[in-house]
Design an enzyme around this catalytic site. Structure first.
Site, short mmCIF file in Angstrom:
data_model
loop_
_atom_site.label_atom_id
_atom_site.label_comp_id
_atom_site.label_asym_id
_atom_site.label_seq_id
_atom_site.Cartn_x
_atom_site.Cartn_y
_atom_site.Cartn_z
N ALA A 4 -4.00 -6.96 -8.52
CA ALA A 4 -5.09 -7.93 -8.44
C ALA A 4 -6.40 -7.16 -8.50
O ALA A 4 -6.44 -5.97 -8.18
CB ALA A 4 -4.97 -8.69 -7.13
N GLU A 37 4.09 -7.94 -9.14
CA GLU A 37 4.41 -9.31 -8.75
C GLU A 37 4.42 -10.24 -9.98
O GLU A 37 5.28 -11.11 -10.10
CB GLU A 37 3.41 -9.80 -7.71
CG GLU A 37 3.54 -9.01 -6.41
CD GLU A 37 2.41 -9.28 -5.44
OE1 GLU A 37 1.27 -8.84 -5.72
OE2 GLU A 37 2.64 -9.93 -4.41
N GLU A 71 -0.35 -2.33 -1.74
CA GLU A 71 -1.38 -3.07 -1.00
C GLU A 71 -1.61 -2.50 0.39
O GLU A 71 -2.71 -2.57 0.93
CB GLU A 71 -1.00 -4.55 -0.89
CG GLU A 71 -1.07 -5.31 -2.21
CD GLU A 71 0.22 -5.31 -2.99
OE1 GLU A 71 1.10 -4.45 -2.75
OE2 GLU A 71 0.36 -6.18 -3.87
N GLY A 125 -0.26 -6.84 -7.65
CA GLY A 125 -0.13 -8.08 -8.42
C GLY A 125 0.50 -7.86 -9.79
O GLY A 125 1.10 -8.79 -10.33
#
Ligand code: CAA
Length: 258
Positions: free
Chosen positions: A66, A112, A132, A109
């Site tokens: 992200a 993911e 993260e 992300g």
């Protein structure tokens, strides 16, 4: 076809190839990427000429996570109130299959997003991780859940707690990726695999995807029952009659999607 700022989308036969295209940020996933991905996948799902999608990044990064710069200043009220990342669940509602073709970094992300696809083909350069925790947060796009289901508790827990990256060989051993492809052949091989799927009877493709996904949402007995009912249902289709007749007559099936 629609133009996007953060994606490149092209159709190759029955395959929609979607390439994440924020090279300067290693394809970090910001709100614009999400909005454009949702639009591109909705168009793919609605286009009867398209049977399977391939989602890929660059040689260096599928996606490095992200967008940390977009998130860093946000507070709880904005994140919770705006249901930040909630939109990614819509991506998983795409009915036709999506293959993630991963080269380079698939972190946070990015890992993911790859796991939201139906399966992952990995270049020998691929690296997967959930780093993260090094930012004092956790996965937020489903990584703790999908990784645990994909690789089991021990490896998922180690990856989430230490942020350690795994390479393509370890990812294949752990069952995170379906197979490894030389980096130079990744996109071509992924498109070829996607075309194999796109050439199948369309309703059977939807049914197979739906029932494998049900394995992660139901008990074994419910899942087996769901499978059998869908299997029975396909006997109401013209393509089932054609598929079995074509086998007996030793010729390829001609599908109508009916
Ligand atoms: N968000 C925003 N920008 C990012 C980014 C990210 N996740 N990852 C890389 N970038 C940017 C860098 O800031 C840099 O930009 P500038 O040139 O403007 O400085 C550019 O991309 C190139 O990156 P690096 O210079 O760091 O490249 P590198 O080759 O030295 O390192 C890397 C590559 C190891 C992938 C490193 O970039 C990195 O560690 N990135 C962050 C990985 C990460 O922590 N991801 C998780 C994000 S949080 C998340 O994803 C939450 C969630 O669950 C959804």
């Amino acid at each position: 076809m629609a133009e996007y700022d953060t994606l490149m989308v092209e159709q190759r036969g029955g395959v929609t190839l979607i390439t994440l295209n924020r090279p300067k940020a290693l394809n970090a996933l910001n709100s614009q990427v999400l909005a454009e991905l949702l639009a591109a996948l909705a168009a793919f799902d609605a286009d009867a000429t398209q049977g399977c999608a391939v989602l890929t990044g660059s040689e260096k990064a599928f996606a490095a996570g992200a967008d940390i710069k977009e998130m860093s200043a946000q507070g709880f009220a904005e994140m919770y109130g705006g249901n930040f990342f909630g939109g990614y669940e819509r991506l998983t509602q795409t009915r036709k299959p999506i293959i993630a073709a991963v080269a380079g970094y698939a972190l946070g992300g990015g890992c993911e997003l790859a796991m939201m696809c139906d399966f992952i083909l990995a270049a020998d350069t691929a690296k997967f991780g959930q780093p993260e925790i090094k930012l004092a947060v956790t996965p937020g796009m489903g990584g703790s859940q999908r990784l645990a289901r994909a690789v089991g508790k021990a490896k998922a827990m180690e990856m989430c707690l230490t942020g350690r990256m795994i390479d393509a060989a370890e990812a294949e051993r752990a069952g995170l990726v379906s197979r490894i492809v030389p980096a130079a052949e990744l996109v071509e091989e992924s498109v070829r695999t996607a075309q194999t799927i796109a050439d199948m009877a369309p309703l059977a493709v939807l049914a197979n995807k739906e029932m494998v996904n049900a394995a992660f949402e139901t008990t074994l007995a419910q899942g087996v029952q769901f499978e059998r009912r869908l299997f029975h249902g396909l006997f109401g289709t013209a393509d089932q009659k054609e598929g079995m007749a074509a086998f007996v007559e030793k010729r390829p099936g001609q599908w109508t999607g009916k």
